[in-house]
Design an enzyme around this catalytic site. Structure first.
Site, PDB file in Angstrom:
ATOM      1  N   GLY A 311      -4.448  11.200 -12.879  1.00 24.68           N
ATOM      2  CA  GLY A 311      -3.953  10.703 -14.142  1.00 24.68           C
ATOM      3  C   GLY A 311      -4.296   9.259 -14.414  1.00 24.68           C
ATOM      4  O   GLY A 311      -4.322   8.823 -15.552  1.00 24.68           O
ATOM      5  N   GLU A 314      -6.861   2.880 -10.044  1.00 21.48           N
ATOM      6  CA  GLU A 314      -6.505   1.478  -9.832  1.00 21.48           C
ATOM      7  C   GLU A 314      -7.666   0.508  -9.797  1.00 21.48           C
ATOM      8  O   GLU A 314      -7.620  -0.498  -9.067  1.00 21.48           O
ATOM      9  CB  GLU A 314      -5.731   1.351  -8.517  1.00 21.48           C
ATOM     10  CG  GLU A 314      -6.528   1.680  -7.248  1.00 21.48           C
ATOM     11  CD  GLU A 314      -6.458   3.125  -6.811  1.00 21.48           C
ATOM     12  OE1 GLU A 314      -6.772   3.412  -5.646  1.00 21.48           O
ATOM     13  OE2 GLU A 314      -6.080   3.979  -7.645  1.00 21.48           O
ATOM     14  N   HIS A 347       2.726   2.319  -9.906  1.00 23.98           N
ATOM     15  CA  HIS A 347       1.873   2.844  -8.841  1.00 23.98           C
ATOM     16  C   HIS A 347       0.514   2.138  -8.852  1.00 23.98           C
ATOM     17  O   HIS A 347       0.057   1.629  -7.817  1.00 23.98           O
ATOM     18  CB  HIS A 347       1.691   4.350  -9.030  1.00 23.98           C
ATOM     19  CG  HIS A 347       0.890   5.026  -7.958  1.00 23.98           C
ATOM     20  ND1 HIS A 347       1.472   5.742  -6.937  1.00 23.98           N
ATOM     21  CD2 HIS A 347      -0.448   5.112  -7.750  1.00 23.98           C
ATOM     22  CE1 HIS A 347       0.533   6.226  -6.143  1.00 23.98           C
ATOM     23  NE2 HIS A 347      -0.652   5.861  -6.619  1.00 23.98           N
ATOM     24  N   GLU A 348      -0.129   2.114 -10.014  1.00 27.91           N
ATOM     25  CA  GLU A 348      -1.473   1.533 -10.088  1.00 27.91           C
ATOM     26  C   GLU A 348      -1.458   0.026  -9.866  1.00 27.91           C
ATOM     27  O   GLU A 348      -2.390  -0.533  -9.270  1.00 27.91           O
ATOM     28  CB  GLU A 348      -2.115   1.866 -11.434  1.00 27.91           C
ATOM     29  CG  GLU A 348      -2.263   3.350 -11.724  1.00 27.91           C
ATOM     30  CD  GLU A 348      -2.962   4.119 -10.612  1.00 27.91           C
ATOM     31  OE1 GLU A 348      -3.856   3.550  -9.954  1.00 27.91           O
ATOM     32  OE2 GLU A 348      -2.594   5.277 -10.389  1.00 27.91           O
ATOM     33  N   GLU A 370      -2.322   5.319  -0.876  1.00 28.92           N
ATOM     34  CA  GLU A 370      -1.546   6.177  -1.764  1.00 28.92           C
ATOM     35  C   GLU A 370      -0.082   6.310  -1.364  1.00 28.92           C
ATOM     36  O   GLU A 370       0.801   6.343  -2.213  1.00 28.92           O
ATOM     37  CB  GLU A 370      -2.198   7.558  -1.864  1.00 28.92           C
ATOM     38  CG  GLU A 370      -3.622   7.532  -2.398  1.00 28.92           C
ATOM     39  CD  GLU A 370      -3.732   6.936  -3.804  1.00 28.92           C
ATOM     40  OE1 GLU A 370      -2.696   6.737  -4.468  1.00 28.92           O
ATOM     41  OE2 GLU A 370      -4.867   6.675  -4.236  1.00 28.92           O
TER      42      GLU A 370
END
Length: 905
Positions: A311, A314, A347-348, A370
């Site tokens: 989706g 980074e 997250h990114e 991750e």
């Protein structure tokens, strides 16, 4: 990288938990060797490379001229390399590149033109040969080449989208894990870090985006411009980014860094939430990591379309995200969308440190990227948005990992990666969710402050470098003053789920004494010899609040817990293990269920359901907990109850008269339990209600619609019809937070006329976010004939190349056999719509929701005929999940039937 979230299985929500639809490497056909056999260093496996050693890139100067209309590009690379020993050839990665020439320049102006170039398509390499050997030293390797622009999200690719002004095309790159080689000749492995200076010749009217700010832009007078980006810091090839299109950009300053969001023209207003939250996140991360974000800017780029496999990505300073993961459209977006956007952002942005600043040496240690980004996203969301109470969702992430980890096809967190396909399959629930859960457990063991001290030291010591897991464990050991690495090795270097069995409790002098025994939780290997873990255990008695801690070693420990109430093991749910109580302990917890903290209610529900379905305790014990859950429970607990009941309901699905009758009997019980929840929540939002209530409302409507509850289906149809009256939208009938849910119920139970009406809407829609949803709806029908029409539609040009595979996947959630057979019958057409490195994942995922024995043979035959031996991890995992689902139907559901019969007298 942020994986595309696994969508809800309508065929079986339990299937999503059982399978997690995630990949494993093909060499793990069973559990790995016991912990005693692995070396103390997490990288005893050795550092892998697919390139010859001896030549190292130092700096890339890249010139790219894309021709978006022709889907081609020209490139010129000037790569500064260090040669360690005399050689007459240089080998680098290249994929689908055509070479026009190459030359090398040395000190003093010496120059050689290449003698020949050899292409190895299987190894994805090119070798340039020179007439005279190169001595040790530094050289400038110049290469002229050309390549293709793809239509799937790998390498340099295009995305077409509709606008009121007509069709537009934008270009983006996606290089993780091994696709930089399709845009530039490179040492395309994470350990070969270098600096990059990118310049491009592009249309004057379009915006070019890179990792760094634009250093200069020169109008060439022919409708094009020459854009030069500033040189990047030292980084891995997979983090390089280039984007081009009819874009808009908004910016804000945060801690001295320019934060930006970039969208297609006309969508910038939808990015305001992302921009504001990115600024706050950067300040938080600068503080937590103790190392400031080092680039001058950080953009989040929103792209129309979607991928079946990720989706967001980074890229350092230029995070790529599909629009659904970054933009809030007021006409369709929900509270869940907002929370998902935030977790994607967090997250990114965490990756800008874990992954970009400090990068794993090889894909074996992908979890260092991750798992940590997943943990950081959860930690930061809890801290900056406590009103969302997202800490409860940690249980769901852990359950997703355990579902995969308890099958024979699992793998360790740190795993051996040998091929590009295996690297692609490593982006799975073990790497992400188990990695996150293990970190959370270790943080709880050493304390949050100690953990942060270790992380800060790790960042400072390894900035701009590459690491293995033990580089981190050394810092944790030093900060904690105790050998945490011994626990970490057990949970990262061997696969599987520990199970802690709790003896009958003995209360004496105000304390509860129990014996804990560690075995292993397995769903499909009940008689296997259990592995051994050092397990940090936290326990309490209900109503006391005081915690007792112990590290369970050598399979057994005794624990004294303050208080004499019902005993709860894994209090706070930070541990990565299943808990199996003696019958008296189970009854005591069921009687005290309403008094447990919500997170412990979730943990107990999850353990009870999983242990029951695996045959380790009575499956009906879970239903007793469902009955014990009060309506006053946290909305997320009620949502878990609803989802679990739905998973059992779908587990009964079948075409026989008996199967339908059994499913209807369970459905009556489930709907009776959910009806008071729906009545309490209602269809209309209330002023000031918690965000979790809004989420629960949508979930209950979807689940009751899934079960065929007549009242919910009728109300959804009524609201849909009201919104369409006289051809004009009626927002009050179908408000934005419920629009997708209501349309989902309508589409699931659509007749041919309704399906055609939705199809017409999809054809007319110009907004990519809405258009994608409408084509999903067309593929979500329960009617097999309409599902077949959706499959046929998916292979036309109408939905768009990124919607085509998504539609087939959507059909597979309800009709896995139909979707798999269709895709196999149109193998060449489907493969053309899937990037080559991910084909080994796509077909097994279509079959994953099946519970039919003949699907096993079909899937195995497909893998044998189409997948290399080292790329069958997803196929093996799907087969294991299908077998387990069949076993549950045959061996566990009869106990549920018996329990239901007792309830009805």
């Amino acid at each position: 990288m942020h994986r595309t979230p696994t969508p809800r299985f309508r065929r079986s929500q339990l299937a999503a938990a059982v399978l997690a639809l995630t990949a494993v490497t093909a060499f793990t056909t069973g559990h790995a060797a016991p912990a005693a056999k692995y070396a103390s260093a997490s990288h005893a496996l050795g550092t892998t490379t697919q390139l010859p050693r001896g030549v190292t890139p130092l700096h890339y100067a890249l010139s790219i001229t894309p021709d978006a209309a022709a889907s081609t590009f020209k490139g010129a690379a000037a790569i500064k390399v260090a040669v360690d020993a005399p050689t007459s050839s240089i080998t680098f990665n290249a994929l689908n590149l055509a070479f026009a020439g190459a030359a090398i320049e040395g000190a003093g102006g010496s120059k050689q033109v290449m003698r020949k170039i050899d292409i190895d398509a299987d190894k994805q390499t090119a070798t340039v040969h020179f007439a005279q050997p190169l001595a040790k030293g530094e050289y400038l390797l110049r290469i002229d080449y050309s390549g293709k622009i793809g239509t799937q999200a790998t390498g340099l690719f295009s995305l077409d989208y509709d606008t009121p002004q007509g069709r537009q095309r934008a270009l983006y790159t996606q290089f993780e894990n091994s696709d930089a080689r399709s845009m530039l000749p490179s040492w395309d492995e994470p350990d070969y870090k270098a600096t990059f200076a990118l310049d491009v010749i592009v249309p004057s009217s379009q915006m070019a985006v890179g990792n760094m700010p634009i250093a200069s832009s020169e109008d060439l007078g022919n409708g094009t411009k020459h854009v030069r980006f500033a040189t990047t810091p030292r980084m891995s090839t997979y983090l390089l980014f280039f984007g081009l299109g009819d874009f808009e950009r908004a910016t804000a300053m945060s801690d001295g860094t320019e934060i930006g969001v970039i969208t297609k023209k006309g969508a910038l207003a939808q990015s305001r939430f992302a921009l504001d939250e990115s600024a706050a996140l950067l300040r938080e991360y600068n503080d937590y990591f103790g190392v400031r974000y080092p680039l001058p800017k950080l953009d989040n780029i929103a792209a129309p379309g979607r991928s079946q496999f990720f989706g967001a990505m980074e890229n350092w300073g230029a995070v790529f995200t599909f629009e659904y993961g970054l933009l809030l459209d007021p006409s369709i977006s929900t509270q869940t969308d907002k929370e998902n956007i935030y977790t994607t952002l967090s997250h990114e942005m965490a990756h800008q440190w874990f992954g970009d600043l400090v990068t794993m040496r090889w894909w074996d240690d992908l979890w260092l990227n991750e798992g940590f980004a997943s943990w950081m996203e959860s930690r930061t969301t809890e801290r900056l948005h406590p009103e969302w109470n997202t800490a409860l969702s940690n249980v769901g992430g852990r359950e997703s990992a355990m579902s995969q980890d308890a099958l024979r096809t699992t793998h360790p967190v740190v795993q051996r990666i040998a091929t590009v396909e295996q690297a692609s399959q490593a982006f799975d629930g073990i790497t992400y969710q188990k990695g996150e859960a293990v970190i959370r457990m270790l943080e709880a063991y050493v304390g949050a402050d100690t953990w942060r001290t270790a992380v800060r030291s790790y960042m400072r010591k390894h900035a701009y470098g590459n690491t293995v897991s033990d580089d981190l464990w050394r810092e944790v050991d030093a900060a904690a003053g105790k050998p945490v690495s011994a626990i970490a090795h057990d949970f990262t270097l061997q696969p599987g789920v520990p199970m802690v069995t709790v003896s009958d409790a003995v209360c004496s002098k105000g304390n509860t004494r129990v014996t804990l025994t560690q075995t292993e939780f397995s769903k499909d290997q009940p008689d296997k010899k259990p592995l051994s873990w050092k397990v940090p255990v936290i326990a309490s008695t209900v109503g006391n609040g005081k915690l007792a801690k112990v590290v369970l070693k050598d399979g057994k420990a005794t624990l004294n817990v303050p208080g004499c109430g019902a005993l709860l093991v894994n209090a706070g749910q930070s541990g990565y293990y299943r808990t199996l109580y003696a019958p008296a302990g189970t009854r005591a917890l069921a009687g005290s269920f309403a008094r447990l903290a919500p997170i412990d209610q979730l943990g107990l529900l999850a353990d009870s359901q999983s242990l029951g379905m695996a045959g380790l305790q009575d499956p009906a014990g879970f239903l007793e907990l469902v009955k014990a859950t009060p309506l006053s429970a946290d909305p997320q607990v009620l949502g878990r109850v609803a989802a679990s009941l739905n998973s059992l309901y779908e587990q009964y699905a079948g075409e026989s008269v008996e199967s339908k009758a059994r499913q209807q009997a369970f459905g009556r019980f489930a709907m009776a339990r959910l009806a008071p929840m729906m009545a309490q929540t209602g269809w209309e939002a209330r002023a000031g209600e918690a965000s979790s209530v809004a989420t629960l409302r949508g979930r209950l409507i979807a689940i009751l619609g899934d079960m065929g509850e007549p009242g919910v289906i009728a109300e959804a149809r009524r609201r849909y019809a009201a919104s369409e009256q006289a051809g004009e939208q009626n927002p009050s009938a179908m408000p934005a937070p419920l629009r997708r849910t209501i349309l989902g119920v309508v589409a699931q139970h659509a007749d041919a006329a309704t399906w055609e009406q939705l199809h017409a809407k999809a054809r007319q829609e110009k907004t990519p976010l809405v258009k994608n949803q409408l084509y999903d709806l067309l593929a979500s029908t329960d009617d097999a004939a309409l599902a077949q029409r959706a499959l046929a539609l998916a292979l036309t040009d109408e939905p768009g190349v990124t919607n085509s595979p998504a539609m087939i996947s959507r059909v597979s959630r309800t009709h896995p056999e139909l979707a798999f057979d269709f895709a196999l019958a149109h193998l060449e057409q489907v493969n053309a719509r899937i990037d080559a490195s991910s084909r080994s994942r796509y077909f097994p995922r279509l079959a994953a929701g099946s519970a039919q024995p003949d699907m096993i043979a079909k899937l195995e035959a497909y893998a044998q005929a189409n997948l290399p031996a080292g790329a069958r991890g997803d196929a093996d995992s799907s087969v294991a999940g299908i077998k387990y689902r069949i076993k549950v139907r045959a061996e566990r559901l009869p106990a549920v039937d018996a329990w239901l019969a007792k309830q009805t007298g």
